[in-house]
Design a protein around this motif. Sequence first.
Motif, PDB file in Angstrom:
ATOM      1  N   PHE A 130       0.837  -1.197   0.000  1.00  0.00           N
ATOM      2  CA  PHE A 130       0.000   0.000   0.000  1.00  0.00           C
ATOM      3  C   PHE A 130       0.879   1.257   0.000  1.00  0.00           C
ATOM      4  O   PHE A 130       1.890   1.303   0.705  1.00  0.00           O
ATOM      5  CB  PHE A 130      -0.909   0.046   1.241  1.00  0.00           C
ATOM      6  N   ALA A 131       0.460   2.253  -0.744  1.00  0.00           N
ATOM      7  CA  ALA A 131       1.128   3.553  -0.680  1.00  0.00           C
ATOM      8  C   ALA A 131       0.716   4.248   0.610  1.00  0.00           C
ATOM      9  O   ALA A 131      -0.410   4.061   1.101  1.00  0.00           O
ATOM     10  CB  ALA A 131       0.745   4.408  -1.882  1.00  0.00           C
ATOM     11  N   ALA A 132       1.620   5.046   1.166  1.00  0.00           N
ATOM     12  CA  ALA A 132       1.336   5.733   2.423  1.00  0.00           C
ATOM     13  C   ALA A 132       0.103   6.621   2.303  1.00  0.00           C
ATOM     14  O   ALA A 132      -0.720   6.704   3.221  1.00  0.00           O
ATOM     15  CB  ALA A 132       2.543   6.553   2.861  1.00  0.00           C
ATOM     16  N   ASP A 133      -0.065   7.280   1.131  1.00  0.00           N
ATOM     17  CA  ASP A 133      -1.227   8.141   0.925  1.00  0.00           C
ATOM     18  C   ASP A 133      -2.522   7.337   0.941  1.00  0.00           C
ATOM     19  O   ASP A 133      -3.562   7.817   1.418  1.00  0.00           O
ATOM     20  CB  ASP A 133      -1.102   8.892  -0.404  1.00  0.00           C
ATOM     21  N   GLU A 134      -2.462   6.133   0.404  1.00  0.00           N
ATOM     22  CA  GLU A 134      -3.651   5.282   0.384  1.00  0.00           C
ATOM     23  C   GLU A 134      -4.063   4.888   1.798  1.00  0.00           C
ATOM     24  O   GLU A 134      -5.241   4.955   2.162  1.00  0.00           O
ATOM     25  CB  GLU A 134      -3.372   4.028  -0.456  1.00  0.00           C
ATOM     26  N   VAL A 135      -3.084   4.512   2.614  1.00  0.00           N
ATOM     27  CA  VAL A 135      -3.381   4.149   4.005  1.00  0.00           C
ATOM     28  C   VAL A 135      -3.947   5.340   4.755  1.00  0.00           C
ATOM     29  O   VAL A 135      -4.906   5.221   5.529  1.00  0.00           O
ATOM     30  CB  VAL A 135      -2.111   3.621   4.709  1.00  0.00           C
ATOM     31  N   ALA A 136      -3.388   6.528   4.526  1.00  0.00           N
ATOM     32  CA  ALA A 136      -3.845   7.736   5.221  1.00  0.00           C
ATOM     33  C   ALA A 136      -5.271   8.098   4.830  1.00  0.00           C
ATOM     34  O   ALA A 136      -5.998   8.729   5.619  1.00  0.00           O
ATOM     35  CB  ALA A 136      -2.907   8.897   4.926  1.00  0.00           C
ATOM     36  N   ALA A 137      -5.713   7.694   3.629  1.00  0.00           N
ATOM     37  CA  ALA A 137      -7.046   8.055   3.144  1.00  0.00           C
ATOM     38  C   ALA A 137      -8.134   7.102   3.626  1.00  0.00           C
ATOM     39  O   ALA A 137      -9.327   7.414   3.506  1.00  0.00           O
ATOM     40  CB  ALA A 137      -7.048   8.117   1.621  1.00  0.00           C
ATOM     41  N   TRP A 138      -7.751   5.946   4.160  1.00  0.00           N
ATOM     42  CA  TRP A 138      -8.769   5.004   4.632  1.00  0.00           C
ATOM     43  C   TRP A 138      -9.563   5.617   5.794  1.00  0.00           C
ATOM     44  O   TRP A 138      -8.976   6.278   6.679  1.00  0.00           O
ATOM     45  CB  TRP A 138      -8.136   3.707   5.127  1.00  0.00           C
ATOM     46  N   PRO A 139     -10.866   5.391   5.855  1.00  0.00           N
ATOM     47  CA  PRO A 139     -11.605   5.757   7.072  1.00  0.00           C
ATOM     48  C   PRO A 139     -11.004   5.026   8.270  1.00  0.00           C
ATOM     49  O   PRO A 139     -10.461   3.921   8.131  1.00  0.00           O
ATOM     50  CB  PRO A 139     -13.031   5.283   6.783  1.00  0.00           C
ATOM     51  N   LEU A 140     -11.076   5.624   9.439  1.00  0.00           N
ATOM     52  CA  LEU A 140     -10.454   5.046  10.630  1.00  0.00           C
ATOM     53  C   LEU A 140     -10.936   3.629  10.877  1.00  0.00           C
ATOM     54  O   LEU A 140     -10.131   2.730  11.184  1.00  0.00           O
ATOM     55  CB  LEU A 140     -10.727   5.930  11.852  1.00  0.00           C
ATOM     56  N   ALA A 141     -12.249   3.392  10.752  1.00  0.00           N
ATOM     57  CA  ALA A 141     -12.792   2.053  11.004  1.00  0.00           C
ATOM     58  C   ALA A 141     -12.199   1.034  10.034  1.00  0.00           C
ATOM     59  O   ALA A 141     -11.889  -0.104  10.410  1.00  0.00           O
ATOM     60  CB  ALA A 141     -14.316   2.076  10.891  1.00  0.00           C
ATOM     61  N   THR A 142     -12.024   1.458   8.768  1.00  0.00           N
ATOM     62  CA  THR A 142     -11.428   0.557   7.770  1.00  0.00           C
ATOM     63  C   THR A 142      -9.989   0.232   8.133  1.00  0.00           C
ATOM     64  O   THR A 142      -9.552  -0.937   8.076  1.00  0.00           O
ATOM     65  CB  THR A 142     -11.475   1.205   6.378  1.00  0.00           C
ATOM     66  N   PHE A 143      -9.225   1.255   8.486  1.00  0.00           N
ATOM     67  CA  PHE A 143      -7.823   1.026   8.862  1.00  0.00           C
ATOM     68  C   PHE A 143      -7.726   0.069  10.051  1.00  0.00           C
ATOM     69  O   PHE A 143      -6.909  -0.858  10.041  1.00  0.00           O
ATOM     70  CB  PHE A 143      -7.140   2.346   9.206  1.00  0.00           C
ATOM     71  N   LEU A 144      -8.529   0.288  11.079  1.00  0.00           N
ATOM     72  CA  LEU A 144      -8.437  -0.548  12.284  1.00  0.00           C
ATOM     73  C   LEU A 144      -8.736  -2.005  11.979  1.00  0.00           C
ATOM     74  O   LEU A 144      -8.092  -2.910  12.521  1.00  0.00           O
ATOM     75  CB  LEU A 144      -9.395  -0.018  13.354  1.00  0.00           C
ATOM     76  N   ASP A 145      -9.702  -2.261  11.111  1.00  0.00           N
ATOM     77  CA  ASP A 145      -9.996  -3.640  10.736  1.00  0.00           C
ATOM     78  C   ASP A 145      -8.842  -4.250   9.945  1.00  0.00           C
ATOM     79  O   ASP A 145      -8.453  -5.397  10.173  1.00  0.00           O
ATOM     80  CB  ASP A 145     -11.277  -3.698   9.895  1.00  0.00           C
ATOM     81  N   ARG A 146      -8.280  -3.479   9.010  1.00  0.00           N
ATOM     82  CA  ARG A 146      -7.185  -4.012   8.193  1.00  0.00           C
ATOM     83  C   ARG A 146      -5.919  -4.237   9.027  1.00  0.00           C
ATOM     84  O   ARG A 146      -5.121  -5.128   8.718  1.00  0.00           O
ATOM     85  CB  ARG A 146      -6.896  -3.072   7.023  1.00  0.00           C
ATOM     86  N   ALA A 147      -5.744  -3.424  10.071  1.00  0.00           N
ATOM     87  CA  ALA A 147      -4.594  -3.601  10.966  1.00  0.00           C
ATOM     88  C   ALA A 147      -4.881  -4.642  12.047  1.00  0.00           C
ATOM     89  O   ALA A 147      -4.050  -4.853  12.925  1.00  0.00           O
ATOM     90  CB  ALA A 147      -4.231  -2.268  11.620  1.00  0.00           C
ATOM     91  N   ARG A 148      -6.059  -5.244  11.971  1.00  0.00           N
ATOM     92  CA  ARG A 148      -6.447  -6.331  12.882  1.00  0.00           C
ATOM     93  C   ARG A 148      -6.517  -5.873  14.333  1.00  0.00           C
ATOM     94  O   ARG A 148      -6.191  -6.618  15.255  1.00  0.00           O
ATOM     95  CB  ARG A 148      -5.506  -7.522  12.726  1.00  0.00           C
TER      96      ARG A 148
END
Length: 553
Positions: free
Chosen positions: A191-209
């Motif tokens: 993933f590009a850093a910009d892509e990770v930064a653009a994820w909604p918080l809930a999406t990021f937390l699920d993907r980061a387990r």
Amino acid sequence: MDKTELQALLAELIARWESEVVEFKQATDAFGTDDIGRYFAALANEANLRGAECGWLIFGVNNRTRGVVGTDYRPEAGRLHSLKMQIAQNSDPRITFRDIHELHHADGRVLLFQIPAAPRGMAIAWKGHYYARASESLVPLGLDKLDEIRNQTLAQDWTAQVVAGATLDDLDEAATHKARDSFAQKHANRFAADEVAAWPLATFLDRARLTQDGAITRTTLLLLGKREASHWLNPNPAQLTWKLEGQERAYEHFAPPFLLSTTALYQRIRNVQLRILPQDKLIPVEVAKYDQRIVLEALHNCIAHQDYTRNGRVVVTERPDRLLFENVGGFFEGQPDEYIGGEKTPLRYRNPFLTQAMSELNMIDTMGYGIHSIYQGQVRRYFPLPDYDLSESQAVKMTLYGGVVDPAYSRLLIQNTDLPLADVLALDRVQKKLAIPDDAAGRLRRTGLIEGRKPNYFVSASVAKATASVADYIRTRGQDDAFYLKLITDYLTLKSEASRADFNQLLLDKLSDALSDQQKARKISGLLTKLRKQGAIVNAGSDTAPRWKLTRP
């Protein structure tokens, strides 16, 4: 319970009579505390296995007649209730009676000791031994029952549980930003850093387990939760503690978010530059007292592998020359020695949900390399290797050295950067005056790294030349027997005769400092015996009061 309720309870227990969770004793005041402790452990374990809320130990009932006869065990109230503390001090984990009920029955005084069931997943031991019941008999806790208790929580990961009521508002903003950065670094090839930064918080937390289908878990709160959100984790303290010991004393507690708190704790540790002077060099090597990566690796390991069901906290104690890391819960998979080489991969984790999330945030790896990297880091810094203490069955302690124990060891590492880790491990034990295996001792002897006789090995001349002075080495190495035999004969030539006390005065301060006083005494006896057998000296006195003389003046 009032008297009526206690009488009804006693009648019910007597009617059902003894079982794996009920024991009756007549018991006099001389009944041993150790015996009570064994029954306490056995009844607690059996109550756990049978799903009972508690077990009962009853004093004042006759085993044969099943009638109340009374007991005079600890008639004073203060003495009786002090038993609770005695039981807690010697049981592991430390629990005690839920209550001690005293019933003044028409036929005598009865004591009903109410014993809580052992916690799920944890058998109760008394003075290090586990007990159970076989019908009415007290027996050691068998491996089948011990495994049954321990397996109760294997399917329940404390760190994976969803916290009902907790929301995204309970998360620390700085911690979530740091988590995104760490995740992006970990997965830079995906993933590009910009892509990770653009994820909604809930999406990021699920993907980061860190969450489960958007639901906040205990792991989420431990790693990213606000300090004031720690109440969701009660009764677990969710705390890291730094403690300073020495001439100055201080402490500080650190709450979640642990993703940030570990660095804050590290910054409280006093870290200065130390100088080590290599052999035959004028410019010293400068090394930081502690390496941040090593300290954080150790601290993150404590967080990842702690047994959170025991409601303990991680403690880092700073002493003048070392750090002591402590966390509750025994070593879960294997032993520390198995991970030093970096070849063992754990098959399971105590907290799989937490360890996976920490791996996603680049805090730990999940391949078992953590301990290996800590040891290699200390080798690269020329410092002693860590020590693990597993003497307490439900705790792990790791000592990380921040100073030189033996200058010769550190200088050797500076001069020999390609030593195999196995040899460094053995040399580290030698400098700490610990035993080493015979094969390791043989290997180090052949390569000229150690001298001395088992078990008093010490660094050899090639290492000792790098110490502060050769005199220090000579005092440790000692001399050949011929040197001491010559001293004895020269002394007798000048004085004509001598007592054992004379020889002690002559030789004790010249023998190797690696020998104990008892070993030095035996050494002197051996030297005198050797000269006597050679016919060089003779005892003109007695065995208890010897007078040694030369056979030929």
